[in-house]
Design an enzyme around this catalytic site. Sequence first.
Site, PDB file in Angstrom:
ATOM      1  N   ALA B  73       0.646  -1.045   0.189  1.00 22.98           N
ATOM      2  CA  ALA B  73       0.244   0.071   0.071  1.00 22.98           C
ATOM      3  C   ALA B  73       0.771   1.258  -0.077  1.00 22.98           C
ATOM      4  O   ALA B  73       1.999   1.133   0.570  1.00 22.98           O
ATOM      5  CB  ALA B  73      -1.068  -0.248   1.239  1.00 22.98           C
ATOM      6  N   MET B 136       2.504  -1.525   4.078  1.00 21.41           N
ATOM      7  CA  MET B 136       2.862  -0.359   3.333  1.00 21.41           C
ATOM      8  C   MET B 136       4.074  -0.780   2.432  1.00 21.41           C
ATOM      9  O   MET B 136       5.259  -1.161   2.961  1.00 21.41           O
ATOM     10  CB  MET B 136       3.328   0.617   4.184  1.00 21.41           C
ATOM     11  CG  MET B 136       2.320   1.299   5.240  1.00 21.41           C
ATOM     12  SD  MET B 136       0.749   1.737   4.235  1.00 21.41           S
ATOM     13  CE  MET B 136       1.120   3.314   3.613  1.00 21.41           C
ATOM     14  N   CYS B 137       3.946  -0.330   1.225  1.00 24.87           N
ATOM     15  CA  CYS B 137       5.151  -0.436   0.008  1.00 24.87           C
ATOM     16  C   CYS B 137       6.261  -0.063   0.820  1.00 24.87           C
ATOM     17  O   CYS B 137       7.327  -0.537   0.459  1.00 24.87           O
ATOM     18  CB  CYS B 137       4.557   0.144  -1.019  1.00 24.87           C
ATOM     19  SG  CYS B 137       5.972   0.224  -2.339  1.00 24.87           S
ATOM     20  N   PHE B 138       6.667   1.081   1.189  1.00 28.63           N
ATOM     21  CA  PHE B 138       7.897   1.807   1.636  1.00 28.63           C
ATOM     22  C   PHE B 138       8.429   0.841   2.653  1.00 28.63           C
ATOM     23  O   PHE B 138       9.539   1.480   3.253  1.00 28.63           O
ATOM     24  CB  PHE B 138       7.636   3.192   1.862  1.00 28.63           C
ATOM     25  CG  PHE B 138       7.664   4.126   0.774  1.00 28.63           C
ATOM     26  CD1 PHE B 138       8.715   4.420   0.120  1.00 28.63           C
ATOM     27  CD2 PHE B 138       6.335   4.065  -0.092  1.00 28.63           C
ATOM     28  CE1 PHE B 138       8.731   5.241  -1.286  1.00 28.63           C
ATOM     29  CE2 PHE B 138       6.314   4.910  -1.265  1.00 28.63           C
ATOM     30  CZ  PHE B 138       7.493   5.333  -1.755  1.00 28.63           C
ATOM     31  N   LYS B 152      13.987   3.486   2.048  1.00 24.59           N
ATOM     32  CA  LYS B 152      13.435   3.274   0.644  1.00 24.59           C
ATOM     33  C   LYS B 152      12.568   4.710   0.353  1.00 24.59           C
ATOM     34  O   LYS B 152      11.987   5.098   1.198  1.00 24.59           O
ATOM     35  CB  LYS B 152      12.204   2.197   0.826  1.00 24.59           C
ATOM     36  CG  LYS B 152      11.543   1.656  -0.823  1.00 24.59           C
ATOM     37  CD  LYS B 152      10.698   0.712  -0.608  1.00 24.59           C
ATOM     38  CE  LYS B 152      10.012   0.252  -1.884  1.00 24.59           C
ATOM     39  NZ  LYS B 152       9.287  -0.801  -1.761  1.00 24.59           N
TER      40      LYS B 152
END
Lengths: 139, 241
Positions: B73, B136-138, B152
């Site tokens: 996300a 979360m993607c990060f 990231k």
Amino acid sequence: MTSKTTRPDDRKYFESHEWAKQDGENVIIGITDFAVTALSNGNDSDLVYCDLPEPGRELAQGETFGEIESVKAVSDLNSPVAGEVIAINQKIEEHLEILSRDPWNEGWMIRIRPTSKNWAGEKLMSAAEYEKYLEAQKH
Amino acid sequence: MELWRLITTFEASPEFNMGLDQALLETPESPPTLRFYTWSPDTLSLGYFQRFADVPRAAEAGAQVRRITGGGAIHHVDELTFSLACPVDHPLYQGPIGASYERVHRTIAVALARFGVKADLRGERALVSDRADTGMCFHHSTPLDLAWDERKGVGSAQRRKDGRVLHHGSIKLRNSPLEGDIATLERYGAPAPEEFAPVLLEAFKSELAIRTRPAAPEIDEREIATVVGAGYRAEKFLRRR
């Protein structure tokens, strides 16, 4: 004279890198080693999700029957053959590493009852033709 | 030099943003396109296969959508979002998928360097921003992710369909409460999206040897975006997993 291939010649190949193989009166379908390598970058843990269809679904040739996600891309899975889905390989959804280990046998994805008994002639390639197709894509 | 279309749509709705990306992916006659955009309201986008329940803070964003690309996300706020759409046999996307990421991320690194950011591919090292259980993607990194300050800073993902590829990504300009301690440009002048976009455009032009022409989406692309856009926020799609 046929050229020597490194891929099984007991099945047919589709332009979007799926294969189809006669299995009794039915056809089993999977994806090629080329597709697996492109998706996973050679690392089987890079394959993370796969959605396969419910049995009973009618598919046209080329129609999307599922989706697969690697760490970096979601790609469609397209049916090389028209027919009705009669079974799916549920092991794949939980153990995607099977695709890296054995895309040709254990890694089959769906079994369909083909609409036509003569399915093998329609827009499909032999192993040798598929390898030429891959070679041409490099250029 | 190849001519690409440049579409800039700042402060657009989540429905329009996702719908237009789908249109760019699914319109075979669309020319190679680079798109820059931002979101209003701030929006959390789930990855295509992600479980809604695996993103515990999803409801805190102004809106929620599910993307057609994979991964984790993203909270789209104080960032520049980009998308690239072209045939999958375009030189930018030929070969292994990983190689295409490397090309795009190295281009973004050139733009970041203009702000004094030393960004490089994560490789095999661990990042301070890696965290479990947020969805979360990060907070989840892979070797091809772009990182600086040991965190990231760019999240990107691809969808490949019918011989075309859509590659979209987020470059964080400031920290967001939902993503916390990740790499951003906050310490590097904190440019606004309107300031970062032209620098990124120059990097794409020089690194990929392309020209661009500013353009609005075509009428048929807008129509597709309108028709499919609402589906991205629909409960049925949002909570499909």
